[in-house]
Design a protein around this motif. Structure first.
Motif, PDB file in Angstrom:
ATOM      1  N   PRO A 261      39.093  55.585  39.736  1.00  0.00           N
ATOM      2  CA  PRO A 261      37.853  55.408  38.983  1.00  0.00           C
ATOM      3  C   PRO A 261      38.039  54.282  37.962  1.00  0.00           C
ATOM      4  O   PRO A 261      39.165  53.904  37.644  1.00  0.00           O
ATOM      5  N   GLY A 262      36.941  53.740  37.492  1.00  0.00           N
ATOM      6  CA  GLY A 262      37.018  52.705  36.469  1.00  0.00           C
ATOM      7  C   GLY A 262      36.921  51.305  37.026  1.00  0.00           C
ATOM      8  O   GLY A 262      36.870  51.104  38.238  1.00  0.00           O
ATOM      9  N   PRO A 263      36.923  50.332  36.126  1.00  0.00           N
ATOM     10  CA  PRO A 263      36.651  48.950  36.524  1.00  0.00           C
ATOM     11  C   PRO A 263      37.800  48.230  37.234  1.00  0.00           C
ATOM     12  O   PRO A 263      37.568  47.237  37.916  1.00  0.00           O
ATOM     13  N   ASP A 264      39.044  48.699  37.095  1.00  0.00           N
ATOM     14  CA  ASP A 264      40.175  48.006  37.714  1.00  0.00           C
ATOM     15  C   ASP A 264      40.357  48.487  39.144  1.00  0.00           C
ATOM     16  O   ASP A 264      41.162  49.372  39.420  1.00  0.00           O
ATOM     17  N   ILE A 265      39.616  47.873  40.063  1.00  0.00           N
ATOM     18  CA  ILE A 265      39.662  48.316  41.460  1.00  0.00           C
ATOM     19  C   ILE A 265      40.960  47.918  42.152  1.00  0.00           C
ATOM     20  O   ILE A 265      41.293  48.459  43.192  1.00  0.00           O
ATOM     21  N   PHE A 266      41.690  46.966  41.591  1.00  0.00           N
ATOM     22  CA  PHE A 266      42.938  46.522  42.223  1.00  0.00           C
ATOM     23  C   PHE A 266      44.126  47.405  41.863  1.00  0.00           C
ATOM     24  O   PHE A 266      45.168  47.344  42.500  1.00  0.00           O
ATOM     25  N   GLN A 267      43.985  48.250  40.849  1.00  0.00           N
ATOM     26  CA  GLN A 267      45.094  49.084  40.374  1.00  0.00           C
ATOM     27  C   GLN A 267      45.691  49.950  41.485  1.00  0.00           C
ATOM     28  O   GLN A 267      46.891  50.188  41.524  1.00  0.00           O
ATOM     29  N   ILE A 268      44.871  50.384  42.408  1.00  0.00           N
ATOM     30  CA  ILE A 268      45.331  51.240  43.506  1.00  0.00           C
ATOM     31  C   ILE A 268      46.373  50.528  44.372  1.00  0.00           C
ATOM     32  O   ILE A 268      47.240  51.160  44.965  1.00  0.00           O
ATOM     33  N   VAL A 269      46.300  49.205  44.433  1.00  0.00           N
ATOM     34  CA  VAL A 269      47.250  48.434  45.243  1.00  0.00           C
ATOM     35  C   VAL A 269      48.666  48.609  44.698  1.00  0.00           C
ATOM     36  O   VAL A 269      49.626  48.695  45.466  1.00  0.00           O
ATOM     37  N   ILE A 270      48.803  48.696  43.390  1.00  0.00           N
ATOM     38  CA  ILE A 270      50.114  48.880  42.764  1.00  0.00           C
ATOM     39  C   ILE A 270      50.716  50.218  43.204  1.00  0.00           C
ATOM     40  O   ILE A 270      51.907  50.324  43.456  1.00  0.00           O
ATOM     41  N   LYS A 271      49.872  51.227  43.324  1.00  0.00           N
ATOM     42  CA  LYS A 271      50.325  52.556  43.747  1.00  0.00           C
ATOM     43  C   LYS A 271      50.750  52.555  45.222  1.00  0.00           C
ATOM     44  O   LYS A 271      51.774  53.118  45.589  1.00  0.00           O
ATOM     45  N   ILE A 272      49.973  51.887  46.069  1.00  0.00           N
ATOM     46  CA  ILE A 272      50.232  51.895  47.512  1.00  0.00           C
ATOM     47  C   ILE A 272      51.359  50.943  47.902  1.00  0.00           C
ATOM     48  O   ILE A 272      52.146  51.232  48.792  1.00  0.00           O
ATOM     49  N   LYS A 273      51.423  49.785  47.234  1.00  0.00           N
ATOM     50  CA  LYS A 273      52.419  48.748  47.550  1.00  0.00           C
ATOM     51  C   LYS A 273      52.402  48.373  49.046  1.00  0.00           C
ATOM     52  O   LYS A 273      53.422  48.485  49.737  1.00  0.00           O
ATOM     53  N   PRO A 274      51.245  47.909  49.526  1.00  0.00           N
ATOM     54  CA  PRO A 274      51.167  47.562  50.942  1.00  0.00           C
ATOM     55  C   PRO A 274      51.902  46.263  51.255  1.00  0.00           C
ATOM     56  O   PRO A 274      52.177  45.465  50.350  1.00  0.00           O
ATOM     57  N   ASP A 275      52.198  46.061  52.510  1.00  0.00           N
ATOM     58  CA  ASP A 275      52.742  44.778  52.958  1.00  0.00           C
ATOM     59  C   ASP A 275      51.609  43.791  53.220  1.00  0.00           C
ATOM     60  O   ASP A 275      51.756  42.588  53.018  1.00  0.00           O
ATOM     61  N   ILE A 276      50.494  44.336  53.694  1.00  0.00           N
ATOM     62  CA  ILE A 276      49.334  43.521  54.055  1.00  0.00           C
ATOM     63  C   ILE A 276      48.068  44.191  53.525  1.00  0.00           C
ATOM     64  O   ILE A 276      47.936  45.406  53.585  1.00  0.00           O
ATOM     65  N   ILE A 277      47.151  43.384  53.012  1.00  0.00           N
ATOM     66  CA  ILE A 277      45.795  43.843  52.715  1.00  0.00           C
ATOM     67  C   ILE A 277      44.893  43.121  53.703  1.00  0.00           C
ATOM     68  O   ILE A 277      44.908  41.895  53.782  1.00  0.00           O
ATOM     69  N   LEU A 278      44.124  43.892  54.468  1.00  0.00           N
ATOM     70  CA  LEU A 278      43.196  43.306  55.424  1.00  0.00           C
ATOM     71  C   LEU A 278      41.784  43.471  54.884  1.00  0.00           C
ATOM     72  O   LEU A 278      41.313  44.587  54.673  1.00  0.00           O
ATOM     73  N   LEU A 279      41.138  42.336  54.655  1.00  0.00           N
ATOM     74  CA  LEU A 279      39.767  42.321  54.155  1.00  0.00           C
ATOM     75  C   LEU A 279      38.797  42.102  55.305  1.00  0.00           C
ATOM     76  O   LEU A 279      39.093  41.368  56.248  1.00  0.00           O
ATOM     77  N   GLY A 280      37.633  42.704  55.184  1.00  0.00           N
ATOM     78  CA  GLY A 280      36.574  42.460  56.150  1.00  0.00           C
ATOM     79  C   GLY A 280      35.959  41.093  55.891  1.00  0.00           C
ATOM     80  O   GLY A 280      36.088  40.540  54.788  1.00  0.00           O
ATOM     81  N   PRO A 281      35.266  40.535  56.873  1.00  0.00           N
ATOM     82  CA  PRO A 281      34.715  39.190  56.737  1.00  0.00           C
ATOM     83  C   PRO A 281      33.655  39.053  55.651  1.00  0.00           C
ATOM     84  O   PRO A 281      33.482  37.970  55.097  1.00  0.00           O
ATOM     85  N   ASP A 282      32.982  40.139  55.301  1.00  0.00           N
ATOM     86  CA  ASP A 282      31.930  40.042  54.293  1.00  0.00           C
ATOM     87  C   ASP A 282      32.258  40.777  52.990  1.00  0.00           C
ATOM     88  O   ASP A 282      31.398  40.942  52.141  1.00  0.00           O
ATOM     89  N   GLN A 283      33.516  41.172  52.818  1.00  0.00           N
ATOM     90  CA  GLN A 283      33.891  41.823  51.558  1.00  0.00           C
ATOM     91  C   GLN A 283      33.902  40.784  50.445  1.00  0.00           C
ATOM     92  O   GLN A 283      34.481  39.712  50.594  1.00  0.00           O
ATOM     93  N   LYS A 284      33.271  41.130  49.341  1.00  0.00           N
ATOM     94  CA  LYS A 284      33.135  40.196  48.219  1.00  0.00           C
ATOM     95  C   LYS A 284      34.331  40.319  47.280  1.00  0.00           C
ATOM     96  O   LYS A 284      34.181  40.677  46.123  1.00  0.00           O
ATOM     97  N   ILE A 285      35.506  40.011  47.801  1.00  0.00           N
ATOM     98  CA  ILE A 285      36.741  40.028  47.013  1.00  0.00           C
ATOM     99  C   ILE A 285      37.247  38.595  46.932  1.00  0.00           C
ATOM    100  O   ILE A 285      37.378  37.925  47.956  1.00  0.00           O
ATOM    101  N   ASP A 286      37.519  38.152  45.712  1.00  0.00           N
ATOM    102  CA  ASP A 286      38.085  36.819  45.515  1.00  0.00           C
ATOM    103  C   ASP A 286      39.578  36.904  45.834  1.00  0.00           C
ATOM    104  O   ASP A 286      40.347  37.527  45.097  1.00  0.00           O
TER     105      ASP A 286
END
Length: 152
Positions: free
Chosen positions: A77-102
């Motif tokens: 929850p909350g504004p820091d949507i990237f914080q979850i990545v620190i918890k997961i520590k993935p090797d790859i993040i796969l974004l969809g073609p229309d995801q509005k992520i910089d």
């Protein structure tokens, strides 16, 4: 000793599951073990400027039932949507073609937190007329507005 399977993170709203979602998850599974982060209702409201059609718990349950998904969790929850990545520590993040992520902003965030994660984006959407939640919602609205008689 075998090579360790890569962890592939996919994140999204996954509100009305459609072929585009399955296409993304199938592509992710080809890259490794898939962990899906389902957006919290409060973040759907913030980013999409509307209430979610289906609540986060039900969306999570549906995503968990898809065969390409190894694990699914709710985002933070909350504004820091990237914080979850620190918890997961993935090797790859796969974004969809229309995801509005910089991608640059995300990459900088990851480096600031000592993570070396490969960011990939699907180049194209799956074809078809109803390949997005917005298109599906609009079709439903149009069908019911143009319908004569009571709506069930």
């Amino acid at each position: 000793m075998g090579k360790k399977e890569k962890i592939v993170m996919v994140a999204g709203t996954f509100e009305i599951i459609h072929p585009g979602h399955i296409y993304l998850l199938r592509k992710a599974r080809k890259l490794g073990k898939v962990i899906v982060v389902v957006a919290r209702d409060e973040n759907v409201k913030r980013f999409k400027k509307r209430n979610p059609i289906i609540d986060e718990k039900q969306r999570l349950k549906v995503i968990r039932s898809i065969k390409y998904v190894n694990k699914a969790i709710l985002g933070n929850p909350g504004p820091d949507i990237f914080q979850i990545v620190i918890k997961i520590k993935p090797d790859i993040i796969l974004l969809g073609p229309d995801q509005k992520i910089d991608e640059n902003k995300l990459q900088n965030y990851l480096k600031e937190h000592g993570l070396n994660v490969e960011i990939r984006r699907l180049k194209k959407k799956l074809g078809g007329k109803l390949n997005s939640t917005t298109k599906i919602i609009n079709k439903i609205i149009n069908e019911y507005l143009n319908r004569s008689g009571p709506v069930a």
